[in-house]
Design a protein around this motif. Structure first.
Motif, short mmCIF file in Angstrom:
data_model
loop_
_atom_site.label_atom_id
_atom_site.label_comp_id
_atom_site.label_asym_id
_atom_site.label_seq_id
_atom_site.Cartn_x
_atom_site.Cartn_y
_atom_site.Cartn_z
N MET A 12 0.84 -1.18 0.00
CA MET A 12 0.00 0.00 0.00
C MET A 12 0.88 1.24 0.00
SD MET A 12 -3.04 0.79 2.61
CE MET A 12 -2.98 2.27 3.54
N HIS A 13 0.59 2.16 -0.86
CA HIS A 13 1.38 3.38 -0.98
C HIS A 13 0.80 4.45 -0.07
CE1 HIS A 13 4.58 5.40 -3.02
NE2 HIS A 13 3.80 6.39 -3.38
N LEU A 14 1.60 4.90 0.91
CA LEU A 14 1.09 5.81 1.93
C LEU A 14 1.47 7.27 1.72
CD1 LEU A 14 1.88 3.61 5.06
CD2 LEU A 14 -0.30 3.89 3.92
N VAL A 15 2.16 7.58 0.63
CA VAL A 15 2.59 8.96 0.42
C VAL A 15 1.34 9.82 0.25
CG1 VAL A 15 3.87 10.53 -1.07
CG2 VAL A 15 4.78 8.24 -0.61
N PRO A 16 1.22 10.88 1.09
CA PRO A 16 0.05 11.75 0.97
C PRO A 16 -0.02 12.38 -0.43
CG PRO A 16 1.32 12.26 2.95
CD PRO A 16 2.12 11.29 2.15
N ALA A 62 2.83 13.41 -3.40
CA ALA A 62 2.94 12.33 -4.40
C ALA A 62 3.84 12.70 -5.56
CB ALA A 62 1.55 11.93 -4.91
N GLY A 63 3.93 13.97 -5.90
CA GLY A 63 4.77 14.38 -7.02
C GLY A 63 6.23 14.55 -6.69
N ARG A 64 6.59 14.41 -5.43
CA ARG A 64 7.99 14.59 -5.03
C ARG A 64 8.81 13.35 -5.34
NH1 ARG A 64 8.14 17.29 0.76
NH2 ARG A 64 10.34 17.32 0.23
N ARG A 65 10.05 13.57 -5.69
CA ARG A 65 10.95 12.48 -6.05
C ARG A 65 11.39 11.73 -4.80
NH1 ARG A 65 16.27 10.94 -7.15
NH2 ARG A 65 17.37 12.66 -6.19
N THR A 66 11.38 10.42 -4.87
CA THR A 66 11.88 9.59 -3.77
C THR A 66 12.95 8.66 -4.31
OG1 THR A 66 10.23 7.85 -4.12
CG2 THR A 66 9.65 9.61 -2.57
N ILE A 67 13.84 8.24 -3.45
CA ILE A 67 14.89 7.30 -3.82
C ILE A 67 14.39 5.87 -3.61
CG2 ILE A 67 17.27 6.55 -3.37
CD1 ILE A 67 17.03 9.47 -4.42
N ASP A 68 13.91 5.61 -2.43
CA ASP A 68 13.40 4.28 -2.07
C ASP A 68 11.95 4.43 -1.61
OD1 ASP A 68 15.87 2.82 -2.41
OD2 ASP A 68 16.58 3.80 -0.58
N GLY A 69 11.05 4.37 -2.55
CA GLY A 69 9.63 4.60 -2.26
C GLY A 69 9.09 3.70 -1.17
N HIS A 70 9.50 2.44 -1.16
CA HIS A 70 9.01 1.53 -0.12
C HIS A 70 9.49 1.96 1.26
CE1 HIS A 70 12.99 -0.08 -1.01
NE2 HIS A 70 12.94 -0.72 0.15
N ARG A 71 10.67 2.51 1.35
CA ARG A 71 11.17 3.00 2.64
C ARG A 71 10.41 4.25 3.08
NH1 ARG A 71 15.70 0.19 4.28
NH2 ARG A 71 16.79 -0.87 2.60
#
Length: 125
Positions: A1-5, A9-18
């Motif tokens: 489940m993706h919990l990013v508000p 959501a448009g911000r860049r992440t390195i390790d999305g699961h983390r």
């Protein structure tokens, strides 16, 4: 489940699961605020000394806590008032004497992990 508000959501992440794991760990902002308030109470050396004394000595009177902690009776009473309001300690009246004790809960559990070593234990050497 993706919990990013959605607003992030448009911000860049390195390790999305983390990022999702970190968001889940932070949890409810009110829970974080409650713990920050608890840590604020524990950040005062006088109050922390009283809590360690209460943890070890059990129900104990204000004047005895003052002697044990090296604080004045009025300072001990003021600190205990704050700790009682926060639900960390409670007093038991015995005639004119009020004996305070540590309430079992998250703070008492935390204190068990950081209590000073007993003076009776032999030191290194």
């Amino acid at each position: 489940m993706h919990l990013v508000p959605a607003e992030h959501a448009g911000r860049r992440t390195i390790d999305g699961h983390r990022v999702c794991d970190a968001i889940a760990a932070v949890g409810d902002p009110e829970r974080v605020r409650a713990w920050a308030d608890r840590f604020s109470l524990l950040s005062d050396p006088g109050r922390l000394s009283l809590l360690f004394a209460l943890q070890e000595a059990g129900p104990i009177a204000v004047s005895d806590l003052a002697v044990a902690s090296g604080m004045r009776d009025t300072a001990v009473s003021q600190a205990l008032r704050l700790l009682r309001t926060a639900g960390i300690v409670e007093g038991e009246k015995d005639g004119r004497i009020v004996r305070y004790r540590l309430v079992e809960g998250p703070v008492s559990a935390l204190l068990k992990h950081c209590a000073p070593e007993s003076a009776a234990e032999p030191g290194p050497g």
